[in-house]
Motif scaffolding. Structure first.
Motif, PDB file in Angstrom:
ATOM      1  N   THR A  75       0.841  -1.161   0.029  1.00 39.48           N
ATOM      2  CA  THR A  75       0.112   0.066  -0.147  1.00 39.48           C
ATOM      3  C   THR A  75       0.950   1.085  -0.199  1.00 39.48           C
ATOM      4  OG1 THR A  75      -1.780  -1.139   1.107  1.00 39.48           O
ATOM      5  CG2 THR A  75      -1.701   1.355   1.242  1.00 39.48           C
ATOM      6  N   THR A  76       0.690   2.052  -0.664  1.00 37.24           N
ATOM      7  CA  THR A  76       1.052   3.581  -0.669  1.00 37.24           C
ATOM      8  C   THR A  76       0.106   4.536  -0.337  1.00 37.24           C
ATOM      9  OG1 THR A  76       2.626   3.028  -2.639  1.00 37.24           O
ATOM     10  CG2 THR A  76       2.338   5.075  -2.303  1.00 37.24           C
ATOM     11  N   TYR A  77       0.845   5.519   0.427  1.00 37.12           N
ATOM     12  CA  TYR A  77      -0.451   6.432   0.775  1.00 37.12           C
ATOM     13  C   TYR A  77       0.090   8.046   0.316  1.00 37.12           C
ATOM     14  CZ  TYR A  77      -1.326   2.595   4.217  1.00 37.12           C
ATOM     15  OH  TYR A  77      -1.637   1.525   4.759  1.00 37.12           O
ATOM     16  N   LEU A  78      -0.973   8.709   0.272  1.00 34.62           N
ATOM     17  CA  LEU A  78      -0.581  10.166   0.281  1.00 34.62           C
ATOM     18  C   LEU A  78      -1.278  10.901   1.482  1.00 34.62           C
ATOM     19  CD1 LEU A  78       1.006  12.348  -1.723  1.00 34.62           C
ATOM     20  CD2 LEU A  78      -1.389  12.570  -2.989  1.00 34.62           C
ATOM     21  N   GLN A  79      -0.601  11.440   2.110  1.00 36.57           N
ATOM     22  CA  GLN A  79      -1.077  12.320   3.054  1.00 36.57           C
ATOM     23  C   GLN A  79      -1.143  13.449   2.605  1.00 36.57           C
ATOM     24  OE1 GLN A  79      -2.466  11.443   6.461  1.00 36.57           O
ATOM     25  NE2 GLN A  79      -3.276  13.594   6.142  1.00 36.57           N
ATOM     26  N   MET A  80      -2.563  14.251   2.596  1.00 35.35           N
ATOM     27  CA  MET A  80      -2.415  15.731   2.165  1.00 35.35           C
ATOM     28  C   MET A  80      -3.175  16.694   3.488  1.00 35.35           C
ATOM     29  SD  MET A  80      -4.079  14.938  -1.658  1.00 35.35           S
ATOM     30  CE  MET A  80      -5.711  14.480  -1.024  1.00 35.35           C
ATOM     31  N   SER A  81      -2.517  17.611   3.447  1.00 32.99           N
ATOM     32  CA  SER A  81      -2.823  18.746   4.598  1.00 32.99           C
ATOM     33  C   SER A  81      -2.767  20.000   4.033  1.00 32.99           C
ATOM     34  CB  SER A  81      -1.754  18.525   5.588  1.00 32.99           C
ATOM     35  OG  SER A  81      -1.799  17.220   6.189  1.00 32.99           O
ATOM     36  N   SER A  82      -3.218  20.903   4.674  1.00 37.34           N
ATOM     37  CA  SER A  82      -3.340  22.317   4.166  1.00 37.34           C
ATOM     38  C   SER A  82      -3.931  22.411   2.852  1.00 37.34           C
ATOM     39  CB  SER A  82      -2.105  23.157   4.555  1.00 37.34           C
ATOM     40  OG  SER A  82      -1.640  23.053   5.788  1.00 37.34           O
ATOM     41  N   LEU A  83      -5.144  21.590   2.557  1.00 33.27           N
ATOM     42  CA  LEU A  83      -5.579  21.576   1.229  1.00 33.27           C
ATOM     43  C   LEU A  83      -6.115  22.829   0.829  1.00 33.27           C
ATOM     44  CD1 LEU A  83      -7.269  18.063   1.456  1.00 33.27           C
ATOM     45  CD2 LEU A  83      -5.208  18.772  -0.177  1.00 33.27           C
ATOM     46  N   GLU A  84      -6.018  23.140  -0.724  1.00 28.50           N
ATOM     47  CA  GLU A  84      -6.421  24.323  -1.197  1.00 28.50           C
ATOM     48  C   GLU A  84      -7.400  24.037  -2.392  1.00 28.50           C
ATOM     49  OE1 GLU A  84      -2.757  25.888  -2.648  1.00 28.50           O
ATOM     50  OE2 GLU A  84      -1.928  26.348  -0.589  1.00 28.50           O
ATOM     51  N   PRO A  85      -8.345  24.998  -2.683  1.00 24.75           N
ATOM     52  CA  PRO A  85      -9.137  24.701  -3.742  1.00 24.75           C
ATOM     53  C   PRO A  85      -8.623  24.344  -5.172  1.00 24.75           C
ATOM     54  CG  PRO A  85      -9.965  26.635  -2.559  1.00 24.75           C
ATOM     55  CD  PRO A  85      -8.530  26.095  -1.961  1.00 24.75           C
ATOM     56  N   GLU A  86      -7.214  24.830  -5.338  1.00 24.33           N
ATOM     57  CA  GLU A  86      -6.343  24.486  -6.171  1.00 24.33           C
ATOM     58  C   GLU A  86      -6.056  22.866  -6.463  1.00 24.33           C
ATOM     59  OE1 GLU A  86      -6.770  28.576  -5.732  1.00 24.33           O
ATOM     60  OE2 GLU A  86      -5.803  27.173  -4.408  1.00 24.33           O
ATOM     61  N   ASP A  87      -6.111  22.271  -5.159  1.00 28.35           N
ATOM     62  CA  ASP A  87      -5.908  20.929  -5.208  1.00 28.35           C
ATOM     63  C   ASP A  87      -6.859  20.126  -5.730  1.00 28.35           C
ATOM     64  OD1 ASP A  87      -4.215  21.557  -2.019  1.00 28.35           O
ATOM     65  OD2 ASP A  87      -3.343  21.296  -4.021  1.00 28.35           O
ATOM     66  N   THR A  88      -8.161  20.731  -6.015  1.00 24.76           N
ATOM     67  CA  THR A  88      -9.291  19.786  -6.687  1.00 24.76           C
ATOM     68  C   THR A  88      -8.927  19.089  -7.942  1.00 24.76           C
ATOM     69  OG1 THR A  88     -10.682  21.152  -5.616  1.00 24.76           O
ATOM     70  CG2 THR A  88     -11.481  19.687  -7.266  1.00 24.76           C
ATOM     71  N   ALA A  89      -8.964  17.726  -7.866  1.00 25.79           N
ATOM     72  CA  ALA A  89      -8.629  17.042  -9.050  1.00 25.79           C
ATOM     73  C   ALA A  89      -9.331  15.652  -8.969  1.00 25.79           C
ATOM     74  CB  ALA A  89      -7.100  17.192  -9.266  1.00 25.79           C
ATOM     75  N   VAL A  90      -8.886  14.614  -9.887  1.00 28.56           N
ATOM     76  CA  VAL A  90      -8.831  13.355  -9.711  1.00 28.56           C
ATOM     77  C   VAL A  90      -7.355  12.986  -9.524  1.00 28.56           C
ATOM     78  CG1 VAL A  90      -9.483  11.188 -10.986  1.00 28.56           C
ATOM     79  CG2 VAL A  90     -11.004  13.195 -11.121  1.00 28.56           C
ATOM     80  N   TYR A  91      -7.204  12.078  -8.523  1.00 27.18           N
ATOM     81  CA  TYR A  91      -5.620  11.749  -8.092  1.00 27.18           C
ATOM     82  C   TYR A  91      -5.691  10.294  -8.413  1.00 27.18           C
ATOM     83  CZ  TYR A  91      -4.846  16.042  -5.595  1.00 27.18           C
ATOM     84  OH  TYR A  91      -4.595  17.354  -5.136  1.00 27.18           O
ATOM     85  N   TYR A  92      -4.582  10.136  -9.233  1.00 30.07           N
ATOM     86  CA  TYR A  92      -4.264   8.718  -9.634  1.00 30.07           C
ATOM     87  C   TYR A  92      -3.091   8.133  -9.118  1.00 30.07           C
ATOM     88  CZ  TYR A  92      -7.623   9.954 -13.352  1.00 30.07           C
ATOM     89  OH  TYR A  92      -8.551  10.291 -14.141  1.00 30.07           O
ATOM     90  N   CYS A  93      -3.273   6.982  -8.710  1.00 33.01           N
ATOM     91  CA  CYS A  93      -2.105   6.275  -8.533  1.00 33.01           C
ATOM     92  C   CYS A  93      -1.415   5.362  -9.514  1.00 33.01           C
ATOM     93  CB  CYS A  93      -2.342   5.032  -7.308  1.00 33.01           C
ATOM     94  SG  CYS A  93      -1.250   4.046  -6.604  1.00 33.01           S
ATOM     95  N   ALA A  94      -0.043   5.310  -9.343  1.00 42.09           N
ATOM     96  CA  ALA A  94       0.492   4.836 -10.602  1.00 42.09           C
ATOM     97  C   ALA A  94       2.074   3.902 -10.172  1.00 42.09           C
ATOM     98  CB  ALA A  94       1.175   5.724 -11.657  1.00 42.09           C
ATOM     99  N   ALA A  95       2.106   3.104 -10.906  1.00 44.32           N
ATOM    100  CA  ALA A  95       3.402   2.039 -10.513  1.00 44.32           C
ATOM    101  C   ALA A  95       4.171   1.630 -11.691  1.00 44.32           C
ATOM    102  CB  ALA A  95       2.947   0.627  -9.691  1.00 44.32           C
ATOM    103  N   CYS A  96       5.421   1.336 -11.253  1.00 40.38           N
ATOM    104  CA  CYS A  96       6.301   0.606 -12.192  1.00 40.38           C
ATOM    105  C   CYS A  96       6.423  -0.669 -12.244  1.00 40.38           C
ATOM    106  CB  CYS A  96       7.707   1.445 -12.038  1.00 40.38           C
ATOM    107  SG  CYS A  96       7.896   3.138 -12.718  1.00 40.38           S
ATOM    108  N   LYS A  97       6.632  -1.395 -13.183  1.00 36.47           N
ATOM    109  CA  LYS A  97       6.757  -3.019 -13.105  1.00 36.47           C
ATOM    110  C   LYS A  97       8.192  -3.461 -13.087  1.00 36.47           C
ATOM    111  CE  LYS A  97       6.129  -3.810 -18.065  1.00 36.47           C
ATOM    112  NZ  LYS A  97       5.200  -4.415 -18.908  1.00 36.47           N
TER     113      LYS A  97
END
Length: 122
Positions: A75-97
């Motif tokens: 599992t990989t995590y992304l902890q996001m704090s102090s969020l701003e309206p500009e951070d609004t988006a679809v967030y995608y996880c990606a991995a290398c094989k």
């Protein structure tokens, strides 16, 4: 084929926090988060090295986000704090094989999750 499943998105007020999770169904190497807002190109947010868990961040993160991984749980995590309206988006996880150097280019990632919506209200 490795499957990536993201979770943790949602609606939050400006200044709030969210933690995104990405669970991989198999072996992966470097992991990353990208995001895409409406009408904009997909952009790099953060990545974590497969060899030593060294983190890489986009400049706009400015110390607000933290990427981490739990190898035992794939599992990989992304902890996001102090969020701003500009951070609004679809967030995608990606991995290398493959065990290649960590990249900030979406072209270098082989597996992608379905995306999770993050909406920050002002």
């Amino acid at each position: 084929q490795v499957q990536l499943v993201e979770s943790g998105g949602g609606l939050v007020q400006a200044g709030g926090s969210l933690r995104l999770s990405c669970v991989a169904s198999g072996r992966t190497y470097a992991m990353a988060w990208f995001r895409q807002a409406p009408g904009k190109e997909r952009e790099f947010v953060a990545a974590i090295s497969w060899s030593d868990d060294y983190p890489y961040y986009a400049d706009f993160v400015k110390g607000r986000f933290t990427i981490s991984r739990d190898g035992a749980e794939s599992t990989t995590y992304l902890q996001m704090s102090s969020l701003e309206p500009e951070d609004t988006a679809v967030y995608y996880c990606a991995a290398c094989k493959l065990p290649v150097p960590t990249s900030q280019s979406h072209w270098d990632y082989d597996y992608w999750g379905q995306g999770t919506q993050v909406t920050v209200s002002s």
